[in-house]
Design an enzyme around this catalytic site. Structure first.
Site: not given
Length: 355
Positions: A95-96
Site C-alpha cells: 500500500c502507500w
C-alpha cells in the site's frame, strides 16, 4: 498453524505469484510497480470519507468505519479474484507506507494459509528505489543520438533500428507524446500522458532491460516531453552523446508528417486550438494564414509553412544549444523500404546482438 507475514524492502530481488497494489484506483493510476494489479481495500471515495471523519469527527469512529469498508472489499476480492488460487499461491502486497491497508489484506490471506510478503514501507520504498536507480543507471550506457529536422522520421527509423535487435530507448513512446506542440496522442479531445512518476517507472523498466556493452539508440529530445521531464542523469548523458543526423527533402518530410498526423487533419478545430499557442511567437497574421490553409484543406502548404516558419528554426537552435555536432550526416530521398534499409545498413554495419 497459519504462516506469518514476511516483510521485504527489496521486492525486486524475488519472484512472486502476483503483485497486488491495495491502494485506491487513483493512487494506482498515478504510479505502480510494473506488473502489479489493483485490488483496493478502499476505493477513492471511501478513502476520502474515512480521512474526513478521522480529521473532523473522531479517529476511533474513522477506524471503525474504515474497518467495515475494508472487510467488505476484501470479502469481494476473496470471493472473486482469490477464489481460484491454489495453495502454492504466493503474493506480494503493498500500500502507500506498508501499513494498515496492506496489513489487513495480508492478515486475511495468511489466515487462509498462503505465504504472503508485504513491502516494508510500501510504495514509498519502491519510489525511493526508482529515484535512486535513475540517478545512477543511465550512466552505465553509451548512447547514440538520432538527430534530424521535424519530419525526418526519427521515431520511425528508431523503430526500424529496434527491429534489427539493436537497443532502442523510445522516449516519445514511454511519454505517449511526439515531443512537440502537436505531439499529444488524442484521447477524445484530450492528450493523455502518464504521470511523471509512472513515466519514470516505465523508463527504469526499459533501462533495466538493456545490456551495458551495447549502445543505446535514442532520438534527440528536449529535457521535457509534453508534461513529463527526463531525469537529469539521462539528459546529461544525451547531451554528451555522439549524433547521427538524418536529412531528406522537405517534400518527403511534408508527406511523412501528413501520414503521421492524420488525427489532427481529421480534427481541424483541435488543430487550431493547438496552433493558437504559437500566436505569441509567430503573430496573429501568420496564425490567420494557417487557419485559412486548414479551412481550405491546403494541408501540404500548411505543413511546409509550419516547418519553414516554426519547427525548423526551433529545432536548429535546440540542436546547436544542447547536443554535440553531428559526427555523421546521412541523406535519404524518401521513406521507401530500400532507402530505409540502406540507411540502417550504414547505421548498423555487421550488427550482431550480444545480449
Amino acid at each position: 498453524m497459519s504462516p506469518l507475514v514476511t516483510y521485504t524492502r527489496q521486492p525486486w530481488a524475488e519472484n512472486y505469484s502476483e503483485i497486488i497494489d491495495v491502494r485506491s484506483p487513483s493512487e494506482f493510476i498515478e504510479d505502480h510497480i510494473p506488473g502489479a494489479i489493483n485490488l483496493p481495500v478502499l476505493n477513492d471515495a471511501e478513502r476520502a470519507e474515512v480521512g474526513t471523519i478521522y480529521k473532523q469527527v473522531c479517529p476511533f469512529t474513522a477506524r471503525k468505519i474504515g474497518a467495515a469498508l475494508v472487510s467488505r472489499n476484501i470479502y469481494q476480492h476473496l470471493s472473486q479474484h482469490f477464489a481460484a488460487k491454489d495453495k502454492d499461491y504466493r503474493p506480494l502486497i503493498y500500500c502507500w507506507r506498508g501499513g494498515q491497508r496492506s496489513g489487513s489484506m495480508a492478515l486475511v490471506l495468511t489466515q487462509i494459509g498462503w505465504r504472503v510478503t508485504v513491502i516494508d514501507g510500501g510504495y514509498k520504498t519502491y519510489r525511493a528505489y526508482v529515484r535512486q536507480q535513475l540517478e545512477n543507471l543511465p550512466e552505465k550506457f553509451t548512447y547514440r543520438m538520432l538527430c534530424g529536422l521535424t519530419g525526418s522520421g526519427k521515431t520511425y527509423i528508431l523503430d526500424k533500428i529496434g527491429q534489427r535487435d539493436a537497443q532502442v530507448l523510445d522516449l516519445e513512446s514511454l511519454a505517449n507524446h511526439r515531443g512537440s506542440l502537436l505531439g499529444g496522442e488524442l484521447q477524445g479531445n484530450l492528450s493523455y500522458q502518464p504521470s511523471q512518476k509512472y513515466f519514470e517507472t516505465l523508463l527504469l523498466q526499459k533501462l533495466q532491460s538493456f545490456a551495458p556493452h551495447q549502445p543505446v539508440w535514442i532520438e534527440s529530445e528536449s529535457s521535457k516531453i509534453g508534461r513529463v521531464y527526463l531525469p537529469q542523469s539521462l539528459w546529461n548523458k544525451m547531451r554528451q552523446a555522439s549524433c547521427v543526423e538524418i536529412q531528406l527533402p522537405i517534400a518527403a518530410r511534408v508527406q511523412f508528417l501528413l501520414q503521421e498526423y492524420t488525427h489532427l487533419v481529421a480534427h481541424p478545430d483541435i488543430l487550431k486550438q493547438k496552433l493558437e499557442k504559437l500566436k505569441y511567437r509567430c503573430g496573429w497574421e501568420k496564425l490567420s494564414q494557417w487557419y485559412q490553409f486548414i479551412d481550405t484543406g491546403a494541408w501540404e502548404t500548411l505543413v511546409q509553412d509550419l516547418l519553414d516558419c516554426y519547427y525548423d528554426p526551433i529545432y536548429k537552435r535546440s540542436i546547436k544549444s544542447y547536443f554535440n555536432k553531428a559526427e555523421r550526416v546521412l541523406h535519404i530521398s524518401d521513406f521507401s523500404d530500400s532507402s530505409i534499409d540502406a540507411l540502417l545498413d550504414s547505421l548498423l554495419p555487421n550488427y550482431v546482438s550480444l545480449k
